[in-house]
Write a protein that holds these residues in place. Structure first.
Motif, PDB file in Angstrom:
ATOM      1  N   THR A 162       1.095  -0.403  -3.498  1.00 34.10           N
ATOM      2  CA  THR A 162       2.450   0.140  -3.496  1.00 34.10           C
ATOM      3  C   THR A 162       2.982   0.083  -2.069  1.00 34.10           C
ATOM      4  O   THR A 162       2.221  -0.096  -1.112  1.00 34.10           O
ATOM      5  N   GLY A 163       4.295   0.232  -1.948  1.00 35.09           N
ATOM      6  CA  GLY A 163       4.885   0.184  -0.611  1.00 35.09           C
ATOM      7  C   GLY A 163       4.349   1.281   0.287  1.00 35.09           C
ATOM      8  O   GLY A 163       3.932   1.037   1.423  1.00 35.09           O
ATOM      9  N   TYR A 164       4.311   2.510  -0.245  1.00 34.05           N
ATOM     10  CA  TYR A 164       3.868   3.668   0.525  1.00 34.05           C
ATOM     11  C   TYR A 164       3.291   4.711  -0.411  1.00 34.05           C
ATOM     12  O   TYR A 164       3.652   4.785  -1.588  1.00 34.05           O
ATOM     13  N   ILE A 165       2.412   5.535   0.115  1.00 33.78           N
ATOM     14  CA  ILE A 165       1.967   6.705  -0.618  1.00 33.78           C
ATOM     15  C   ILE A 165       3.052   7.781  -0.538  1.00 33.78           C
ATOM     16  O   ILE A 165       4.080   7.605   0.123  1.00 33.78           O
ATOM     17  N   HIS A 166       2.825   8.905  -1.195  1.00 31.25           N
ATOM     18  CA  HIS A 166       3.749  10.045  -1.129  1.00 31.25           C
ATOM     19  C   HIS A 166       3.071  11.151  -0.331  1.00 31.25           C
ATOM     20  O   HIS A 166       1.931  11.518  -0.605  1.00 31.25           O
ATOM     21  N   GLY A 167       3.782  11.707   0.637  1.00 27.64           N
ATOM     22  CA  GLY A 167       3.194  12.704   1.524  1.00 27.64           C
ATOM     23  C   GLY A 167       2.778  13.990   0.850  1.00 27.64           C
ATOM     24  O   GLY A 167       2.005  14.762   1.414  1.00 27.64           O
ATOM     25  N   ALA A 168       3.260  14.242  -0.373  1.00 27.29           N
ATOM     26  CA  ALA A 168       2.888  15.471  -1.072  1.00 27.29           C
ATOM     27  C   ALA A 168       1.445  15.448  -1.551  1.00 27.29           C
ATOM     28  O   ALA A 168       0.850  16.504  -1.772  1.00 27.29           O
ATOM     29  N   ALA A 169       0.873  14.238  -1.701  1.00 23.25           N
ATOM     30  CA  ALA A 169      -0.503  14.122  -2.182  1.00 23.25           C
ATOM     31  C   ALA A 169      -1.032  12.744  -1.813  1.00 23.25           C
ATOM     32  O   ALA A 169      -0.588  11.741  -2.373  1.00 23.25           O
ATOM     33  N   MET A 170      -1.976  12.695  -0.885  1.00 20.99           N
ATOM     34  CA  MET A 170      -2.490  11.405  -0.421  1.00 20.99           C
ATOM     35  C   MET A 170      -3.965  11.541  -0.050  1.00 20.99           C
ATOM     36  O   MET A 170      -4.341  12.409   0.722  1.00 20.99           O
ATOM     37  N   MET A 171      -4.786  10.681  -0.640  1.00 19.78           N
ATOM     38  CA  MET A 171      -6.213  10.677  -0.354  1.00 19.78           C
ATOM     39  C   MET A 171      -6.528   9.485   0.552  1.00 19.78           C
ATOM     40  O   MET A 171      -6.244   8.340   0.188  1.00 19.78           O
ATOM     41  N   VAL A 172      -7.103   9.766   1.709  1.00 27.93           N
ATOM     42  CA  VAL A 172      -7.376   8.726   2.694  1.00 27.93           C
ATOM     43  C   VAL A 172      -8.880   8.539   2.853  1.00 27.93           C
ATOM     44  O   VAL A 172      -9.644   9.504   2.850  1.00 27.93           O
ATOM     45  N   ARG A 173      -9.275   7.301   2.984  1.00 27.34           N
ATOM     46  CA  ARG A 173     -10.679   6.961   3.214  1.00 27.34           C
ATOM     47  C   ARG A 173     -11.029   7.231   4.681  1.00 27.34           C
ATOM     48  O   ARG A 173     -10.262   6.890   5.586  1.00 27.34           O
ATOM     49  N   ARG A 174     -12.183   7.817   4.937  1.00 24.47           N
ATOM     50  CA  ARG A 174     -12.596   8.149   6.295  1.00 24.47           C
ATOM     51  C   ARG A 174     -12.570   6.919   7.216  1.00 24.47           C
ATOM     52  O   ARG A 174     -12.126   6.996   8.360  1.00 24.47           O
ATOM     53  N   GLU A 175     -13.030   5.793   6.720  1.00 21.27           N
ATOM     54  CA  GLU A 175     -13.071   4.574   7.533  1.00 21.27           C
ATOM     55  C   GLU A 175     -11.666   4.158   7.963  1.00 21.27           C
ATOM     56  O   GLU A 175     -11.446   3.744   9.107  1.00 21.27           O
ATOM     57  N   ALA A 176     -10.707   4.268   7.055  1.00 19.32           N
ATOM     58  CA  ALA A 176      -9.326   3.924   7.391  1.00 19.32           C
ATOM     59  C   ALA A 176      -8.755   4.902   8.413  1.00 19.32           C
ATOM     60  O   ALA A 176      -8.035   4.514   9.341  1.00 19.32           O
ATOM     61  N   LEU A 177      -9.069   6.175   8.233  1.00 21.33           N
ATOM     62  CA  LEU A 177      -8.639   7.198   9.180  1.00 21.33           C
ATOM     63  C   LEU A 177      -9.189   6.914  10.572  1.00 21.33           C
ATOM     64  O   LEU A 177      -8.469   6.988  11.583  1.00 21.33           O
ATOM     65  N   ASP A 178     -10.471   6.571  10.651  1.00 19.08           N
ATOM     66  CA  ASP A 178     -11.093   6.306  11.948  1.00 19.08           C
ATOM     67  C   ASP A 178     -10.452   5.119  12.657  1.00 19.08           C
ATOM     68  O   ASP A 178     -10.323   5.112  13.891  1.00 19.08           O
ATOM     69  N   LYS A 179     -10.042   4.114  11.880  1.00 18.93           N
ATOM     70  CA  LYS A 179      -9.464   2.916  12.484  1.00 18.93           C
ATOM     71  C   LYS A 179      -7.981   3.067  12.807  1.00 18.93           C
ATOM     72  O   LYS A 179      -7.494   2.554  13.814  1.00 18.93           O
ATOM     73  N   ALA A 180      -7.252   3.759  11.930  1.00 19.66           N
ATOM     74  CA  ALA A 180      -5.804   3.896  12.121  1.00 19.66           C
ATOM     75  C   ALA A 180      -5.436   5.101  12.981  1.00 19.66           C
ATOM     76  O   ALA A 180      -4.367   5.133  13.585  1.00 19.66           O
ATOM     77  N   GLY A 181      -6.317   6.103  13.041  1.00 21.63           N
ATOM     78  CA  GLY A 181      -6.033   7.309  13.795  1.00 21.63           C
ATOM     79  C   GLY A 181      -5.310   8.354  12.972  1.00 21.63           C
ATOM     80  O   GLY A 181      -4.963   8.139  11.803  1.00 21.63           O
ATOM     81  N   LEU A 182      -5.092   9.506  13.571  1.00 16.97           N
ATOM     82  CA  LEU A 182      -4.406  10.613  12.916  1.00 16.97           C
ATOM     83  C   LEU A 182      -2.921  10.311  12.739  1.00 16.97           C
ATOM     84  O   LEU A 182      -2.385   9.362  13.327  1.00 16.97           O
TER      85      LEU A 182
END
Length: 307
Positions: A162-182
């Motif tokens: 999808t184009g974007y997730i919705h900020g009201a509910a979003m599950m992020v993978r730890r690996e993606a978080l580590d690479k993309a940052g906060l």
């Protein structure tokens, strides 16, 4: 089974947050969750009461309001889950929500972040979100798929990009978080999750929606529909998002579009609704972008007026 960190932010809405927590506790996945709540500078912090009422939940107190991104980031840094599920405090879980999202991420390791389908809490058969179309950087406009449609299961088999997730509910993978940052905290409110998606994509991960998972959202509990706060940050951050993410030529086209179409249209709308004071906040939003860098942490808004 994956450990999931469920994260939410409270600001002066203890009863709303408690309704969310009660729905989380009743989820079948709860034993494999850690739940973290940031109390984001509430005038009267409910944490002492919550510690007694919810002994299996972690509460973090911030003396000041850090905004949507800042409050979530504070909890993210304390989280230990392989997947982190960030939800607005004005949402409520449905059975199987977390398990469905975990299953989809497990089966698709290239996906960095995913949202469920969202329905309006007070109109429970009406869809709020079943995905987004890509962004038109020349106008900073896109479309929310399924919005205001009656839910007859028409999107339940459309799990995928999808184009974007919705900020009201979003599950992020730890690996993606580590690479993309906060999330970037200089947005403070609105557009930070859209900007986050752009960075997660640039880090090489997919952005998905899973309409087979469902959450309910009590839209506009946190911010008034036409408040100065909302008008300021929506306009300020719309411009800021383009400054941070759009190609050069699209930035030029957006500047023309915003100046010649959006500004006159908004002013006419404010006048028609007898809210001329909102014009001041529109120009404050523009002025901030003319005088601040795209990474400035100065919000340009008196935070002591946010209640």
């Amino acid at each position: 089974m994956r450990k999931v960190s469920v994260i939410t932010v409270n600001f002066n809405q203890p009863s709303v947050t408690e309704a969310l927590l009660d729905s989380v506790i009743s989820d079948s996945y709860f034993r494999r969750m850690e739940v973290i709540v940031t109390d984001n500078g509430s005038k009267n912090s409910p944490i002492n009461l919550w510690n007694a009422k919810y002994p299996n939940i972690t509460f973090i107190h911030s003396e000041q309001n850090l905004g949507f991104a800042g409050g979530n980031n504070l909890a993210i840094q304390a989280a230990k889950g392989e997947y982190l599920f960030l939800v607005n405090n004005d949402t409520e879980f449905t059975p199987g929500l977390v398990e469905q999202l975990v299953s989809t991420l497990d089966a698709n390791p290239g996906v960095g972040i995913i949202s469920p389908k969202i329905r309006f809490f007070h109109q429970p058969d009406m869809i709020q979100y079943a995905g987004f179309t890509p962004m038109n950087y020349s106008t900073c406009r896109n479309k929310c798929i399924g919005e205001f449609e009656k839910d007859s299961g028409q999107y339940d088999h459309t799990t995928g990009p999808t184009g974007y997730i919705h900020g009201a509910a979003m599950m992020v993978r730890r690996e993606a978080l580590d690479k993309a940052g906060l999330m970037s905290e200089n947005f403070f409110l609105y557009y930070e999750e859209i900007d986050w998606c752009e960075r997660i994509k640039r880090a090489g991960f997919g952005v998905w929606v899973d309409p087979a998972a469902l959450i309910y959202h009590k839209e506009s509990v946190s911010v008034g529909k036409t408040s100065p706060l909302k008008e300021y940050f929506m306009n300020r951050n719309r411009i800021l998002f383009i400054r941070r993410n759009a190609p050069f030529f699209s930035k030029i086209l957006f500047s023309l579009h915003f100046s010649l179409l959006v500004v006159p249209r908004n002013i006419l709308t404010y006048l028609a609704r007898k809210r001329p004071v909102l014009t001041i906040y529109l120009f404050k939003a523009i002025w901030w972008n003319l005088t601040h860098s795209k990474n400035s942490q100065d919000t340009g808004y008196p935070l002591n007026k946010i209640t």
